[in-house]
Design an enzyme around this catalytic site. Structure first.
Site, PDB file in Angstrom:
ATOM      1  N   LEU A 121     104.907   4.577 -90.829  1.00  0.00           N
ATOM      2  CA  LEU A 121     105.767   4.209 -89.705  1.00  0.00           C
ATOM      3  C   LEU A 121     105.253   4.983 -88.499  1.00  0.00           C
ATOM      4  O   LEU A 121     104.908   6.168 -88.623  1.00  0.00           O
ATOM      5  CB  LEU A 121     107.225   4.601 -89.956  1.00  0.00           C
ATOM      6  CG  LEU A 121     108.085   3.733 -90.874  1.00  0.00           C
ATOM      7  CD1 LEU A 121     109.476   4.351 -90.993  1.00  0.00           C
ATOM      8  CD2 LEU A 121     108.190   2.303 -90.358  1.00  0.00           C
ATOM      9  N   ASP A 122     105.174   4.338 -87.356  1.00  0.00           N
ATOM     10  CA  ASP A 122     104.775   5.048 -86.146  1.00  0.00           C
ATOM     11  C   ASP A 122     105.684   6.247 -85.925  1.00  0.00           C
ATOM     12  O   ASP A 122     106.868   6.221 -86.283  1.00  0.00           O
ATOM     13  CB  ASP A 122     104.886   4.132 -84.922  1.00  0.00           C
ATOM     14  CG  ASP A 122     103.889   2.989 -84.964  1.00  0.00           C
ATOM     15  OD1 ASP A 122     102.893   3.097 -85.695  1.00  0.00           O
ATOM     16  OD2 ASP A 122     104.110   1.996 -84.253  1.00  0.00           O
ATOM     17  N   ARG A 123     105.138   7.265 -85.295  1.00  0.00           N
ATOM     18  CA  ARG A 123     105.915   8.476 -85.042  1.00  0.00           C
ATOM     19  C   ARG A 123     107.263   8.200 -84.359  1.00  0.00           C
ATOM     20  O   ARG A 123     108.290   8.737 -84.788  1.00  0.00           O
ATOM     21  CB  ARG A 123     105.087   9.450 -84.201  1.00  0.00           C
ATOM     22  CG  ARG A 123     105.791  10.763 -83.922  1.00  0.00           C
ATOM     23  CD  ARG A 123     104.898  11.700 -83.133  1.00  0.00           C
ATOM     24  NE  ARG A 123     105.452  13.045 -83.084  1.00  0.00           N
ATOM     25  CZ  ARG A 123     104.794  14.101 -82.643  1.00  0.00           C
ATOM     26  NH1 ARG A 123     103.555  13.965 -82.221  1.00  0.00           N
ATOM     27  NH2 ARG A 123     105.367  15.287 -82.628  1.00  0.00           N
TER      28      ARG A 123
END
Length: 243
Positions: free
Chosen positions: A54-56
Site C-alpha cells: 500500500l502506498d505510504r
C-alpha cells in the site's frame, strides 16, 4: 503504536495500516524509523513476509504471510488478480455515478528507489471500477467556481499498477483529495485549513481472497482513515465502511 490486527491465524496476519506508514524500509525515505513490517514482527514476535503493498499515504488492509511458502501462494493470488480489493476515496468534483476505466499506465519510476529499473517499459493495462456513493456542494469558491464539490467513491482496482487509483481518478479529472502528486493543491489546502483534515483520502476497506492453506474464501473489512471519517461526519455522509 500498536498496529490494529484484523485477522490472524498460524499462516497469515492482516492489519489495518495507518496512513503515513511505510510497509518496509525504503530508499523513498531514508529518515523513516517506523515500518509496518518491523512493527508487526515485534508486535506478534514472529517473522512476517509482505505479499503486496500500500502506498505510504494510503491506509487500509495489508496482508502478511507467516512463512515463505504461504507468502508464495498469496503473492501469486495478488499477481494473478484473484484478490478483490475495495477502497473508499473522496475526490474533487461531482464524479460520474458508475463506470469502469480501462486506461493503460506507464510505470512511474522514482529517481532514487527505481534508478536501476528499465526506463523504457511500455504502458501496462490498468482497469478500475468506480461508483459514486455520495456528493456534496459547499459554499466556498476554491478554484474557478463559486462552490466546491466533492464525491465519495467506492473504487475497485482490477489490476495492481503503481498509484493506479490516484492516477486513474486524476485522469477522470476527479483527483483524490490530499493527493500531493496527482491532485489539486488549492483543494488540498482548502480541506486542510477549513476542515482540519490532511492526508490522502484513500483507504483500502475491503479484501476478499482464498485462504492460502484451507482455500476457504475470506472477506475482511476495516474502517477508513480518520481523515475520511472526519470529512464524512462534517459533510453529513453516512459512515460507509464497505460497498
Amino acid at each position: 503504536m500498536t498496529l490494529p490486527i484484523i485477522f490472524q491465524d498460524q499462516h497469515m496476519v492482516v492489519i489495518n495500516k495507518p496512513a503515513g506508514l511505510l510497509v518496509h524500509r525504503s530508499m523513498l525515505d531514508k529518515h523513516a524509523t517506523e515500518f509496518a513490517m518491523q512493527m508487526l514482527r515485534d508486535q506478534i514476535n514472529q517473522h512476517v513476509f509482505p505479499v503486496h503493498r500500500l502506498d505510504r499515504p494510503t491506509s487500509g488492509l495489508l496482508v502478511f504471510a507467516l512463512s515463505s511458502e504461504v507468502a508464495s501462494v498469496l503473492t501469486e493470488q495478488f499477481s494473478q488478480q484473484q484478490v478483490q480489493k475495495h477502497y473508499l476515496a473522496i475526490v474533487r468534483g461531482y464524479a460520474p455515478d458508475e463506470g469502469e476505466l480501462d486506461y493503460a499506465l506507464k510505470e512511474e519510476l522514482d529517481k532514487i528507489a527505481d534508478k536501476k529499473a528499465r526506463q523504457d517499459k511500455e504502458p501496462q493495462q490498468a482497469v478500475t471500477y468506480y461508483k459514486k456513493l455520495a456528493q456534496v456542494e459547499l459554499p466556498f469558491a476554491v478554484g474557478r467556481y463559486q462552490t466546491a464539490r466533492y464525491s465519495l467513491m467506492a473504487l475497485s482496482p482490477k489490476t495492481g499498477r503503481k498509484h493506479q487509483l490516484r492516477r486513474h481518478m486524476a485522469h477522470l479529472r476527479h483527483p483524490i483529495v490530499g493527493d500531493t502528486t496527482h491532485g489539486d493543491g488549492k483543494q488540498n489546502r482548502f480541506i486542510r485549513d477549513q476542515y482540519q483534515t490532511s492526508g490522502l483520502a484513500l483507504s483500502c476497506i475491503g479484501l476478499s481472497l482464498l485462504h492460502p492453506v484451507t482455500h476457504e474464501q475470506i472477506t475482511l473489512t476495516a474502517p477508513p482513515s480518520e481523515g475520511i471519517q472526519s470529512l464524512c461526519a462534517q459533510w453529513g455522509w453516512q459512515p460507509y465502511t464497505q460497498q
